[in-house]
Design an enzyme around this catalytic site. Structure first.
Site, PDB file in Angstrom:
ATOM      1  N   ARG A  25       0.945  -1.201  -0.178  1.00  0.00           N
ATOM      2  CA  ARG A  25      -0.072  -0.049  -0.180  1.00  0.00           C
ATOM      3  C   ARG A  25       0.830   1.066   0.047  1.00  0.00           C
ATOM      4  NH1 ARG A  25      -3.422   1.634   3.417  1.00  0.00           N
ATOM      5  NH2 ARG A  25      -2.395   0.604   5.531  1.00  0.00           N
ATOM      6  N   ALA A  57     -10.976   0.134  -0.785  1.00  0.00           N
ATOM      7  CA  ALA A  57     -10.592  -0.684   0.369  1.00  0.00           C
ATOM      8  C   ALA A  57      -9.063  -0.417   0.880  1.00  0.00           C
ATOM      9  CB  ALA A  57     -10.709  -2.050  -0.106  1.00  0.00           C
ATOM     10  N   TYR A  58      -8.476   0.099  -0.138  1.00  0.00           N
ATOM     11  CA  TYR A  58      -6.829   0.478   0.359  1.00  0.00           C
ATOM     12  C   TYR A  58      -6.433   1.213   1.222  1.00  0.00           C
ATOM     13  CZ  TYR A  58      -6.295  -2.338  -4.085  1.00  0.00           C
ATOM     14  OH  TYR A  58      -6.321  -3.420  -4.961  1.00  0.00           O
ATOM     15  N   GLY A  59      -7.387   2.542   1.309  1.00  0.00           N
ATOM     16  CA  GLY A  59      -7.175   3.821   2.289  1.00  0.00           C
ATOM     17  C   GLY A  59      -6.008   4.458   1.447  1.00  0.00           C
TER      18      GLY A  59
END
Ligand SMILES: NC(=O)c1ccc[n+]([C@@H]2O[C@H](COP(=O)([O-])OP(=O)(O)OC[C@H]3O[C@@H](n4cnc5c(N)ncnc54)[C@H](OP(=O)(O)O)[C@@H]3O)[C@@H](O)[C@H]2O)c1
Length: 327
Positions: A25, A57-59
């Site tokens: 990420r 969903a990853y932020g």
């Protein structure tokens, strides 16, 4: 950088795309700061990367938006995703539209280039096609995004059943598919269909843990040999992919992994994920190198070409082996 056309979208995209999810990420998943993550994105831009893939969903939508401030909007291709499938089995059209609006705000942009449904299983596909996609296509008419896409849940769909259907259904302009040196079945199952229908392809899982962690590769090879899926002598080799690294061949296993997927006919963009500035540079170097030597590609196909579903573990799973245990 080299550029190509993303299927029937007509978008001109870099062959290397920066993935903002996965284990790293952008480094936020491994303890690095937002400033570091922004540095990775800016360095990628400087190296000619123009395609960025993120997800609700990853932020990482917000950090991507911040990093792209000041960049002319038409110079970048922003891909993001609505939660679906495993993370949100009750996905409804209303929630998908709300997620799209939230993504636009997080990214600080008026439109998204490729808006994807995230991790759709074969079981969930009919619902995605009949219920969610029509609602999203109405938002597309309003200009909120340019092209609809869909991504597979690789561990839960190693045979690519969902993508095979989606490639022929006419509404998904882009698909995201898993393919790597020990999971090669998209060559026959997916790419002939995406090429026929001119569906753009984003490639994921080129390296993951299996090719970046030697102990993970060794454990996986041992497990596969014990199961009779690989010759036993390979498991006794302490460096089972070492044959790829030689003068005139790859400089490392990771170099081989990115070059292997980059030159597969039918692959448009290779996504890679990293939080490490050094890896950013070497990965782009690898993606711009020529194909692996023919003899090495033939050996990869001969020894590993029948494996399916290897090395697809999701970030929340930490088994020793790279064999996916669940979605
Ligand atoms: N279903 C889906 O929609 C889905 C699923 C998975 C992925 N994706 C997308 O695909 C993108 C790419 O997937 P991915 O992030 O798993 O990519 P990947 O490139 O296959 O693997 C990245 C992993 O390999 C490591 N790595 C990268 N370069 C390296 C190098 N040169 N040497 C050693 N290790 C290296 C990274 O750690 P470091 O940080 O240390 O470099 C990271 O742990 C994701 O970011 C996401 O955008 C989508």
């Amino acid at each position: 950088m080299e550029y190509t056309t993303l299927g029937r979208t007509g978008l001109k995209v870099s062959v290397a795309g920066l993935g903002c999810g996965g284990f790293s990420r952008l480094g936020l998943g491994t303890g690095k700061s937002e400033a570091d993550a922004i540095g990775i994105i800016r360095a990628a831009l400087d190296l000619g990367v123009n395609l960025f893939d993120t997800a609700a969903a990853y932020g990482t939508e917000n950090v991507l938006g911040k990093a792209l401030q000041g960049v002319k909007r038409e110079q970048v291709v922003i891909c993001t995703k609505a939660p679906f499938g495993v993370s949100n089995p009750d996905a409804t059209p209303e929630k998908a539209v709300a997620s799209l609006d939230r993504s636009l705000r997080e990214l600080g942009t008026d439109y998204i280039d490729v808006y994807q449904l995230h991790g759709v299983s074969p079981r969930g596909y009919q619902h995605a096609f009949e219920a969610i996609a029509p609602a999203l296509l109405r938002e597309k008419e309003k200009g909120k995004f340019r092209h609809l896409g869909i991504t597979e849940t690789a561990p839960g769909d190693p045979a690519h059943e969902m993508i095979r259907r989606a490639s022929q259904d006419g509404i998904w302009d882009v698909v995201m598919v898993a393919f790597h040196m020990m999971h090669q079945n998209a060559r026959r199952a997916v790419f002939p269909l995406t090429r026929e229908h001119r569906v753009g392809t984003l490639l994921m899982f080129a390296v993951r843990n299996i090719f970046s962690r030697p102990e993970r590769l060794a454990a996986t090879v041992r497990e596969l040999a014990d199961a009779g899926e690989l010759p036993l002598e390979i498991a006794d080799d302490p460096d089972p992919l070492g044959f790829l690294v030689h003068e005139g061949g790859a400089s490392s296993i990771v170099d081989a992994a990115y070059r292997f997927v980059r030159h597969e006919p039918g692959v448009d963009v290779v996504l890679f994920g990293t939080g490490d500035i050094g890896h950013l540079h070497t990965n782009i170097d690898s993606l711009l190198k020529p194909p692996l030597p023919e003899a090495d590609r033939a050996r990869l196909a001969g020894v590993f070409g029948r494996l399916v579903g290897v090395g697809l573990d999701a970030p929340h799973l930490t088994p020793l082996s790279g064999r996916a245990k669940s979605d």
